[in-house]
Design an enzyme around this catalytic site. Structure first.
Site, mmCIF file in Angstrom:
data_model
loop_
_atom_site.group_PDB
_atom_site.id
_atom_site.type_symbol
_atom_site.label_atom_id
_atom_site.label_comp_id
_atom_site.label_asym_id
_atom_site.label_seq_id
_atom_site.Cartn_x
_atom_site.Cartn_y
_atom_site.Cartn_z
ATOM 1 N N ASP A 50 0.807 -1.205 0.000
ATOM 2 C CA ASP A 50 0.000 0.000 0.000
ATOM 3 C C ASP A 50 0.848 1.266 0.000
ATOM 4 O O ASP A 50 0.374 2.333 -0.357
ATOM 5 C CB ASP A 50 -0.926 0.003 1.217
ATOM 6 C CG ASP A 50 -2.000 1.066 1.127
ATOM 7 O OD1 ASP A 50 -2.618 1.196 0.048
ATOM 8 O OD2 ASP A 50 -2.223 1.777 2.124
ATOM 9 N N HIS A 131 -7.851 5.748 2.283
ATOM 10 C CA HIS A 131 -8.084 6.786 1.283
ATOM 11 C C HIS A 131 -6.853 7.058 0.423
ATOM 12 O O HIS A 131 -6.877 7.974 -0.392
ATOM 13 C CB HIS A 131 -8.505 8.083 1.978
ATOM 14 C CG HIS A 131 -9.698 7.919 2.876
ATOM 15 N ND1 HIS A 131 -10.990 7.864 2.403
ATOM 16 C CD2 HIS A 131 -9.784 7.774 4.229
ATOM 17 C CE1 HIS A 131 -11.835 7.706 3.416
ATOM 18 N NE2 HIS A 131 -11.123 7.648 4.538
ATOM 19 N N ARG A 132 -5.792 6.294 0.613
ATOM 20 C CA ARG A 132 -4.571 6.562 -0.147
ATOM 21 C C ARG A 132 -4.798 6.367 -1.650
ATOM 22 O O ARG A 132 -4.246 7.100 -2.471
ATOM 23 C CB ARG A 132 -3.431 5.669 0.353
ATOM 24 C CG ARG A 132 -2.101 5.941 -0.336
ATOM 25 C CD ARG A 132 -0.958 5.145 0.264
ATOM 26 N NE ARG A 132 -0.521 5.726 1.534
ATOM 27 C CZ ARG A 132 -0.688 5.152 2.711
ATOM 28 N NH1 ARG A 132 -1.315 3.982 2.790
ATOM 29 N NH2 ARG A 132 -0.263 5.720 3.808
ATOM 30 N N VAL A 133 -5.610 5.384 -2.022
ATOM 31 C CA VAL A 133 -5.858 5.110 -3.443
ATOM 32 C C VAL A 133 -6.553 6.294 -4.107
ATOM 33 O O VAL A 133 -6.203 6.690 -5.229
ATOM 34 C CB VAL A 133 -6.699 3.828 -3.605
ATOM 35 C CG1 VAL A 133 -7.043 3.602 -5.062
ATOM 36 C CG2 VAL A 133 -5.940 2.639 -3.067
ATOM 37 N N ILE A 136 -3.955 8.952 -4.688
ATOM 38 C CA ILE A 136 -2.984 8.556 -5.706
ATOM 39 C C ILE A 136 -3.588 8.665 -7.103
ATOM 40 O O ILE A 136 -2.943 9.128 -8.051
ATOM 41 C CB ILE A 136 -2.479 7.127 -5.439
ATOM 42 C CG1 ILE A 136 -1.633 7.094 -4.160
ATOM 43 C CG2 ILE A 136 -1.666 6.611 -6.608
ATOM 44 C CD1 ILE A 136 -0.394 7.949 -4.219
#
Length: 253
Positions: A50, A131-133, A136
């Protein structure tokens, strides 16, 4: 695992902390994780995967012209390394210049609310935790737009960015929609049609609609009158169950 934990902490906090016997030290750490791996040798931990924002999958080429070009370039490099580098230096310089232009354009790229919601919906469809996706995908889409020399993110940028961001996180990648006419194109088509134009007759091979094939059903008013009179006069009907004692049935027609 303990080395991986140290890397994750440093990447998340921006500080590398060193704790040894008699030594306690920390310093700022700003870095980007870059790595290659062979999935056949084992998968990485999800927490580590991740941390990689985007990824690209390398597959063996199966088309003969491409494989031929790879072999020719390799043989050319082995014969004359310096000449090979000189031949490709202008191409590398051109790529470098395009990257520099994209870096200058990137702060001006706009991501509309429509495509922001699309990026979030793609992340939700992939069932990715956190929420990183979402972040990104948005950053990558803006970068792709800047690399193309545009100041607006479009739908293709979002789907391409989602592929890069979800490659190593899930096996179900989003599928871009097919090329359908936009609302403006439909409007122009409707305006160009004149009211006097009649649709061309369909060929025999094409299936027609049900309304075109079937004429309206004929109204049997005589049967309707019989049913109505029977209901009003309470006419006795025939029962289908022989075990019943009362030989009165419901009038059904």
């Amino acid at each position: 695992d303990h080395l991986v934990d140290v890397i994750l902490d440093a990447a998340a906090m921006g500080v590398n902390r060193i704790e040894r016997e008699g030594i306690s030290h920390e310093h700022p750490a700003s870095f980007i994780l870059i790595g290659t791996m062979n999935p056949e040798e084992g998968e990485l931990r999800p927490q580590l995967l991740d941390r990689f924002g985007i990824s690209a999958k390398i597959k063996t080429e199966t088309e003969v012209p491409i494989r031929k070009e790879i072999v020719c370039r390799r043989l050319e490099w082995e014969e004359e390394k310096q000449g090979f580098a000189d031949n490709w230096r202008p191409k590398e310089i051109s790529i470098g210049e395009s990257i520099e232009k994209a870096k200058q354009l990137l702060p001006k790229v706009n991501l509309s609310e429509k495509y922001l919601e699309l990026a979030i919906s793609l992340a939700l469809q992939a069932n990715i935790e956190g929420h990183r996706v979402d972040i990104i995908i948005c950053k990558t889409a803006k970068t792709l737009a800047a690399l193309s020399g545009r100041q607006e993110v479009n739908e293709a940028d979002i789907y391409r960015a989602a592929e890069y961001a979800l490659n190593h996180r899930t096996n179900s990648l989003p599928t871009p929609p097919s090329n359908k006419p936009t609302d403006d194109q439909k409007k122009n088509t409707t305006e160009n049609e004149t009211p006097n134009e009649t649709p061309s007759p369909q060929s025999g091979n094409q299936s027609q609609s049900f309304q075109a094939e079937q004429p309206p059903a004929a109204q049997n008013l005589e049967t309707l009158d019989i049913i109505t009179n029977a209901s009003q006069n309470n006419i006795t009907g025939k029962t289908l169950d022989r075990k019943q004692k009362i030989r009165r049935g419901k009038v059904i027609g």
